[in-house]
Design a protein around this motif. Sequence first.
Motif, PDB file in Angstrom:
ATOM      1  N   ARG A  36      -9.147  -9.806   4.297  1.00  0.00           N
ATOM      2  CA  ARG A  36      -9.606  -8.431   4.544  1.00  0.00           C
ATOM      3  C   ARG A  36     -10.770  -8.396   5.535  1.00  0.00           C
ATOM      4  O   ARG A  36     -10.824  -7.527   6.413  1.00  0.00           O
ATOM      5  N   GLU A  37     -11.696  -9.343   5.400  1.00  0.00           N
ATOM      6  CA  GLU A  37     -12.841  -9.395   6.316  1.00  0.00           C
ATOM      7  C   GLU A  37     -12.386  -9.699   7.737  1.00  0.00           C
ATOM      8  O   GLU A  37     -12.839  -9.063   8.703  1.00  0.00           O
ATOM      9  N   SER A  74     -10.599  -6.739   9.282  1.00  0.00           N
ATOM     10  CA  SER A  74     -11.566  -5.699   9.617  1.00  0.00           C
ATOM     11  C   SER A  74     -12.271  -6.033  10.927  1.00  0.00           C
ATOM     12  O   SER A  74     -12.461  -5.153  11.782  1.00  0.00           O
ATOM     13  N   GLU A 100     -12.027  -4.130  14.896  1.00  0.00           N
ATOM     14  CA  GLU A 100     -13.150  -3.711  15.744  1.00  0.00           C
ATOM     15  C   GLU A 100     -13.001  -4.226  17.172  1.00  0.00           C
ATOM     16  O   GLU A 100     -13.574  -3.654  18.106  1.00  0.00           O
TER      17      GLU A 100
END
Length: 436
Positions: free
Chosen positions: A241-242, A245, A249
Motif C-alpha cells: 500500500r505504501e 501510494s 504521486e
Amino acid sequence: MVSIELITVGDELLIGQVVDTNSAWIGQELGRIGAQVDRIVSVHDTAEAIGEAVQAALERADAVIMTGGLGPTRDDLTKKRLAELFSGGRLQRDPAVFEHVRRMTAERGLAFNELNQAQALVPEGCIVLPNRLGTAPGMLFVRPAANGSEKLLFSLPGVPFEMKELMTEQVIPQIRNRFALRSVVHRTVLTFGVAESVLAERITPWEEALPETLHLAYLPNARGIRLRLSAYDVEEGEAVREIESRFAELESYIGPCLLGYEPASVESAVANILTERGRTLAVAESCTGGSISARITALRGASDYYAGGVTSYSNAAKVQLLGVSAADIERYGAVSEPVARQMAAGAAERFGTDYAVSTTGVAGPDGGTPEKPVGTVWMALAWRTTEGGIETSARSMRFGELREQNIERAATHALNWLRLHLLGAEKEAFQQTGML
C-alpha cells in the motif's frame, strides 16, 4: 538470511556464444521470495572446473543452484562429477525417469538409444526432481553443515524452459520449506521518453520524501527506465500500500512518461488504448525491419486491433506496396519526411486502419552521409479524420552508431509517439521532458 550461489556450466557461456539468461531469471524469482543471490559463477565443461566450483560454493552458501551439463552427450559432465563428489561415483537407474524418457522419445519419434537411456542414471542418494518437459531430471543433493543444519545443491538442466519449470515446481518450494526467508516487497514501474539524468532531477523532491523503509533503484535500458521500490523485513500488505501510494504521486512529476507497473511496455500501453477504444493499427517499416510488428504481435490479443504491416526495405517496395512517390524518393531520398509520411498514409489506406506508424532511416553501420548520418530516422503517424480522410505528422530523430541499438530505439520511440498521440499528450510530454 539464506545465502544462495548460482553456478552455470558450459563453454558456450564463457566464449559468448550463449547469453546467460538463466541466472538473471533465477535471481529475479529468488528475490521475489526474499532469498538473496550472493554470487554467480560460470565454469567450463570440465570435471575439474565443475568440482572446484561446487566445493567452493558449498563452503560459502546455504544453497547452490547449478544449471547445465545434464544432456545425453559425452560433453555433458555435470552428473558424472556430482556423482563422484556425493556418492563415490555410483549411479543407479531411476525407474520413473527411465519410463518418462522412453515415453517422451517414442512420442517424438526418436530412438530410445543408449544415450537417452543413460538420462535415467542418477547419483546414488540424490533426490530426483522430475522434469516433465525434458529428458534430463533435476537433482537435489543434501549435505550436513557444520552447525547441524543442511546445505542444498540443486542441479538443473540448462535449457531455459526446462529450468524454469523445475525452479517453479521443485526448487522454490524446497527453499521455502527449508529456510527462513526475509520478508521483501518489490514493485517496479516503467517510464519512457525522458533521459535518466533529467528523470532523476525531476523526481528529486519525490525521492527525498520517500520513507527510510523504501529503497529506490534506477534500471535503464533501451526500452525505458524502470524505477523499483523495495521494502525489506516489513509487513507485506502495508508495504504494498505504501509503495503504490508513492508511485501514484510520481505521475504528477513526469506525467505521460509514466507507463505503469512492470511488465508494462510502450507496445502494451498502445495495445490497451487501441483495444479500449476499438481502434485499429497498421505499420510500415523500413529501417526497423519488422521490429515494431514483432513487438505488437508478441502481445496476446493483438488481432483485436492490429491489421498488419509492410516491411518495405527497398525503394521499389515503398513505391509498389505503399504508394510512395518514386519522384519524391529520387528528390528527397528514402530517409526523408515526405517518404515517412507517405509510408504511414499508405499503410493506413491499404489496411483500412484508424492509425498507422512508419519508420525509415539509416540504421548503420554503413550508408550514412554528412546530411543524414548513421542513426538518422524519420518516423510518421497517420490517422483518419472525422471526415474519413487521412492526416499525417512526421519527425526525425538521431540515435547513435550501433545498428542494433538504432533499430531498438527507433521502434520504441515510434510506438511511444503513437501512445502520446492517442493520449493527446504530445505537447505535455515535450514541455515536461524536452523529449517525446
